[in-house]
Design a protein around this motif. Structure first.
Motif, PDB file in Angstrom:
ATOM      1  N   GLY A 143      -5.280   6.166  -1.441  1.00 53.23           N
ATOM      2  CA  GLY A 143      -5.826   5.852  -2.755  1.00 53.23           C
ATOM      3  C   GLY A 143      -5.776   4.376  -3.062  1.00 53.23           C
ATOM      4  N   VAL A 144      -6.780   3.920  -3.811  1.00 51.70           N
ATOM      5  CA  VAL A 144      -6.833   2.533  -4.283  1.00 51.70           C
ATOM      6  C   VAL A 144      -7.112   2.598  -5.777  1.00 51.70           C
ATOM      7  CG1 VAL A 144      -8.075   0.344  -4.167  1.00 51.70           C
ATOM      8  CG2 VAL A 144      -7.696   1.657  -2.080  1.00 51.70           C
ATOM      9  N   GLU A 145      -6.242   2.003  -6.543  1.00 50.42           N
ATOM     10  CA  GLU A 145      -6.431   1.949  -7.987  1.00 50.42           C
ATOM     11  C   GLU A 145      -6.438   0.489  -8.412  1.00 50.42           C
ATOM     12  OE1 GLU A 145      -3.714   4.388 -10.238  1.00 50.42           O
ATOM     13  OE2 GLU A 145      -3.680   5.870  -8.618  1.00 50.42           O
ATOM     14  N   VAL A 146      -7.429   0.143  -9.220  1.00 56.52           N
ATOM     15  CA  VAL A 146      -7.531  -1.213  -9.749  1.00 56.52           C
ATOM     16  C   VAL A 146      -7.513  -1.092 -11.263  1.00 56.52           C
ATOM     17  CG1 VAL A 146      -8.871  -3.343  -9.789  1.00 56.52           C
ATOM     18  CG2 VAL A 146      -8.928  -1.892  -7.754  1.00 56.52           C
ATOM     19  N   THR A 147      -6.543  -1.729 -11.900  1.00 62.72           N
ATOM     20  CA  THR A 147      -6.436  -1.669 -13.364  1.00 62.72           C
ATOM     21  C   THR A 147      -7.415  -2.663 -13.986  1.00 62.72           C
ATOM     22  OG1 THR A 147      -4.753  -3.393 -13.539  1.00 62.72           O
ATOM     23  CG2 THR A 147      -3.973  -1.126 -13.151  1.00 62.72           C
ATOM     24  N   PRO A 148      -7.696  -2.510 -15.270  1.00 61.23           N
ATOM     25  CA  PRO A 148      -8.555  -3.484 -15.948  1.00 61.23           C
ATOM     26  C   PRO A 148      -8.003  -4.909 -15.901  1.00 61.23           C
ATOM     27  CG  PRO A 148      -8.369  -1.500 -17.262  1.00 61.23           C
ATOM     28  CD  PRO A 148      -7.387  -1.365 -16.127  1.00 61.23           C
ATOM     29  N   ASP A 149      -6.675  -5.037 -15.697  1.00 61.65           N
ATOM     30  CA  ASP A 149      -6.058  -6.363 -15.597  1.00 61.65           C
ATOM     31  C   ASP A 149      -6.125  -6.919 -14.176  1.00 61.65           C
ATOM     32  OD1 ASP A 149      -5.384  -6.329 -18.285  1.00 61.65           O
ATOM     33  OD2 ASP A 149      -3.448  -5.373 -17.896  1.00 61.65           O
ATOM     34  N   ALA A 150      -6.829  -6.225 -13.278  1.00 63.39           N
ATOM     35  CA  ALA A 150      -7.023  -6.629 -11.880  1.00 63.39           C
ATOM     36  C   ALA A 150      -5.755  -6.505 -11.037  1.00 63.39           C
ATOM     37  CB  ALA A 150      -7.604  -8.038 -11.795  1.00 63.39           C
ATOM     38  N   ASP A 151      -4.887  -5.576 -11.406  1.00 55.26           N
ATOM     39  CA  ASP A 151      -3.733  -5.255 -10.570  1.00 55.26           C
ATOM     40  C   ASP A 151      -4.147  -4.114  -9.651  1.00 55.26           C
ATOM     41  OD1 ASP A 151      -2.019  -7.111 -11.841  1.00 55.26           O
ATOM     42  OD2 ASP A 151      -1.675  -5.679 -13.481  1.00 55.26           O
ATOM     43  N   VAL A 152      -3.791  -4.213  -8.382  1.00 49.48           N
ATOM     44  CA  VAL A 152      -4.198  -3.219  -7.395  1.00 49.48           C
ATOM     45  C   VAL A 152      -2.978  -2.450  -6.909  1.00 49.48           C
ATOM     46  CG1 VAL A 152      -5.256  -2.884  -5.130  1.00 49.48           C
ATOM     47  CG2 VAL A 152      -6.138  -4.644  -6.653  1.00 49.48           C
ATOM     48  N   ALA A 153      -3.101  -1.112  -6.892  1.00 49.25           N
ATOM     49  CA  ALA A 153      -2.059  -0.245  -6.349  1.00 49.25           C
ATOM     50  C   ALA A 153      -2.689   0.566  -5.219  1.00 49.25           C
ATOM     51  CB  ALA A 153      -1.496   0.669  -7.418  1.00 49.25           C
ATOM     52  N   ILE A 154      -2.128   0.443  -4.025  1.00 52.40           N
ATOM     53  CA  ILE A 154      -2.654   1.134  -2.856  1.00 52.40           C
ATOM     54  C   ILE A 154      -1.615   2.139  -2.371  1.00 52.40           C
ATOM     55  CG2 ILE A 154      -3.431   0.870  -0.470  1.00 52.40           C
ATOM     56  CD1 ILE A 154      -4.260  -2.032  -1.303  1.00 52.40           C
ATOM     57  N   THR A 155      -2.055   3.373  -2.227  1.00 54.86           N
ATOM     58  CA  THR A 155      -1.192   4.409  -1.668  1.00 54.86           C
ATOM     59  C   THR A 155      -1.657   4.635  -0.240  1.00 54.86           C
ATOM     60  OG1 THR A 155      -0.994   5.435  -3.832  1.00 54.86           O
ATOM     61  CG2 THR A 155      -0.359   6.776  -1.936  1.00 54.86           C
ATOM     62  N   MET A 156      -0.718   4.507   0.701  1.00 52.95           N
ATOM     63  CA  MET A 156      -1.088   4.638   2.110  1.00 52.95           C
ATOM     64  C   MET A 156       0.004   5.327   2.895  1.00 52.95           C
ATOM     65  SD  MET A 156      -0.512   0.845   3.780  1.00 52.95           S
ATOM     66  CE  MET A 156      -0.775   1.455   5.430  1.00 52.95           C
ATOM     67  N   THR A 157      -0.331   5.666   4.115  1.00 55.08           N
ATOM     68  CA  THR A 157       0.633   6.232   5.047  1.00 55.08           C
ATOM     69  C   THR A 157       0.423   5.568   6.397  1.00 55.08           C
ATOM     70  OG1 THR A 157       1.584   8.296   5.844  1.00 55.08           O
ATOM     71  CG2 THR A 157      -0.815   8.137   5.863  1.00 55.08           C
ATOM     72  N   LEU A 158       1.189   5.973   7.368  1.00 60.02           N
ATOM     73  CA  LEU A 158       1.013   5.512   8.741  1.00 60.02           C
ATOM     74  C   LEU A 158       0.834   6.748   9.615  1.00 60.02           C
ATOM     75  CD1 LEU A 158       3.761   2.760   8.750  1.00 60.02           C
ATOM     76  CD2 LEU A 158       1.297   2.414   8.581  1.00 60.02           C
ATOM     77  N   THR A 159       0.398   6.543  10.844  1.00 56.92           N
ATOM     78  CA  THR A 159       0.152   7.693  11.715  1.00 56.92           C
ATOM     79  C   THR A 159       1.421   8.503  11.958  1.00 56.92           C
ATOM     80  OG1 THR A 159       0.342   6.220  13.618  1.00 56.92           O
ATOM     81  CG2 THR A 159      -1.883   6.750  12.858  1.00 56.92           C
ATOM     82  N   THR A 160       2.568   7.821  12.083  1.00 59.17           N
ATOM     83  CA  THR A 160       3.863   8.500  12.227  1.00 59.17           C
ATOM     84  C   THR A 160       4.932   7.641  11.551  1.00 59.17           C
ATOM     85  OG1 THR A 160       4.538   7.401  14.285  1.00 59.17           O
ATOM     86  CG2 THR A 160       3.220   9.416  14.506  1.00 59.17           C
ATOM     87  N   PRO A 161       6.038   8.243  11.140  1.00 61.15           N
ATOM     88  CA  PRO A 161       7.119   7.444  10.551  1.00 61.15           C
ATOM     89  C   PRO A 161       7.725   6.453  11.557  1.00 61.15           C
ATOM     90  CG  PRO A 161       7.393   9.755   9.994  1.00 61.15           C
ATOM     91  CD  PRO A 161       6.279   9.672  10.997  1.00 61.15           C
ATOM     92  N   HIS A 162       7.578   6.742  12.838  1.00 58.72           N
ATOM     93  CA  HIS A 162       8.145   5.869  13.866  1.00 58.72           C
ATOM     94  C   HIS A 162       7.127   4.880  14.406  1.00 58.72           C
ATOM     95  CE1 HIS A 162      11.538   8.514  13.631  1.00 58.72           C
ATOM     96  NE2 HIS A 162      10.768   9.558  13.906  1.00 58.72           N
ATOM     97  N   CYS A 163       6.060   4.655  13.643  1.00 52.88           N
ATOM     98  CA  CYS A 163       5.005   3.727  14.056  1.00 52.88           C
ATOM     99  C   CYS A 163       5.614   2.334  14.229  1.00 52.88           C
ATOM    100  CB  CYS A 163       3.918   3.707  12.984  1.00 52.88           C
ATOM    101  SG  CYS A 163       2.528   2.641  13.372  1.00 52.88           S
ATOM    102  N   PRO A 164       5.236   1.630  15.301  1.00 52.33           N
ATOM    103  CA  PRO A 164       5.807   0.299  15.546  1.00 52.33           C
ATOM    104  C   PRO A 164       5.534  -0.713  14.435  1.00 52.33           C
ATOM    105  CG  PRO A 164       4.469   1.030  17.420  1.00 52.33           C
ATOM    106  CD  PRO A 164       4.347   2.059  16.366  1.00 52.33           C
ATOM    107  N   VAL A 165       4.486  -0.482  13.641  1.00 48.09           N
ATOM    108  CA  VAL A 165       4.161  -1.442  12.581  1.00 48.09           C
ATOM    109  C   VAL A 165       4.607  -0.938  11.205  1.00 48.09           C
ATOM    110  CG1 VAL A 165       2.245  -2.513  13.797  1.00 48.09           C
ATOM    111  CG2 VAL A 165       1.824  -0.517  12.378  1.00 48.09           C
TER     112      VAL A 165
END
Length: 159
Positions: A90-112
């Motif tokens: 998810g990507v949420e942009v508020t009217p004040d131009a603040d961005v909140a990104i909800t993300m995951t990775l392929t695995t919890p043990h991902c090297p990055v």
């Protein structure tokens, strides 16, 4: 034989029948008039402006700028960007131009796992007009290949 069977039909012979009148349309449009009417309709349709979209909503300049920035980040193990890979929930942009990104990775043990959220935050925050960016890393629901776009599946030979 019955009485009905003995009845005979009378047949009248005629030399010629009158031709029925042809249907006529008195006030039909000429092809030129019809074309002009269509042009008027199309000009009105094409001249109508689309409904304005707020910059912070999907289709808005700021929101789309953040999405494009996310599409520039590639998973180091898979040659597909993280947005098409389905890592962005998810990507949420508020009217004040603040961005909140909800993300995951392929695995919890991902090297990055330690560096990717920081890179996402940095890239989203560097979009012109964004005041601040924050990344929320989640593990539920877990990522699976069904979250990938068709473009990503095609790139990986999964289609």
């Amino acid at each position: 034989m019955s009485e009905e069977a003995n009845k005979r039909f009378e047949v009248e012979e005629v030399a010629a029948a009158a031709t029925p009148p042809r249907a006529r349309v008195e006030e039909a449009e000429s092809p030129t008039e019809k074309l002009e009417r269509k042009k008027d309709y199309l000009e009105g349709f094409l001249a109508r402006k689309p409904a304005t979209t707020a910059e912070t909503e999907p289709g808005g300049a700021l929101y789309d700028g953040v999405i494009e920035a996310l599409k520039d980040i590639f998973d180091p193990e898979i040659p597909v960007n993280i947005y098409d890979l389905g890592l962005i929930y998810g990507v949420e942009v508020t009217p004040d131009a603040d961005v909140a990104i909800t993300m995951t990775l392929t695995t919890p043990h991902c090297p990055v796992a330690e560096s990717m959220p920081g890179e996402v935050e940095l890239r989203a925050g560097s979009v012109p007009g964004v005041r601040s960016a924050e990344v929320n890393l989640v593990w539920d629901p877990p990522w699976d290949p069904a979250k990938m776009t068709d473009e990503a599946r095609l790139e990986l030979g999964m289609l």
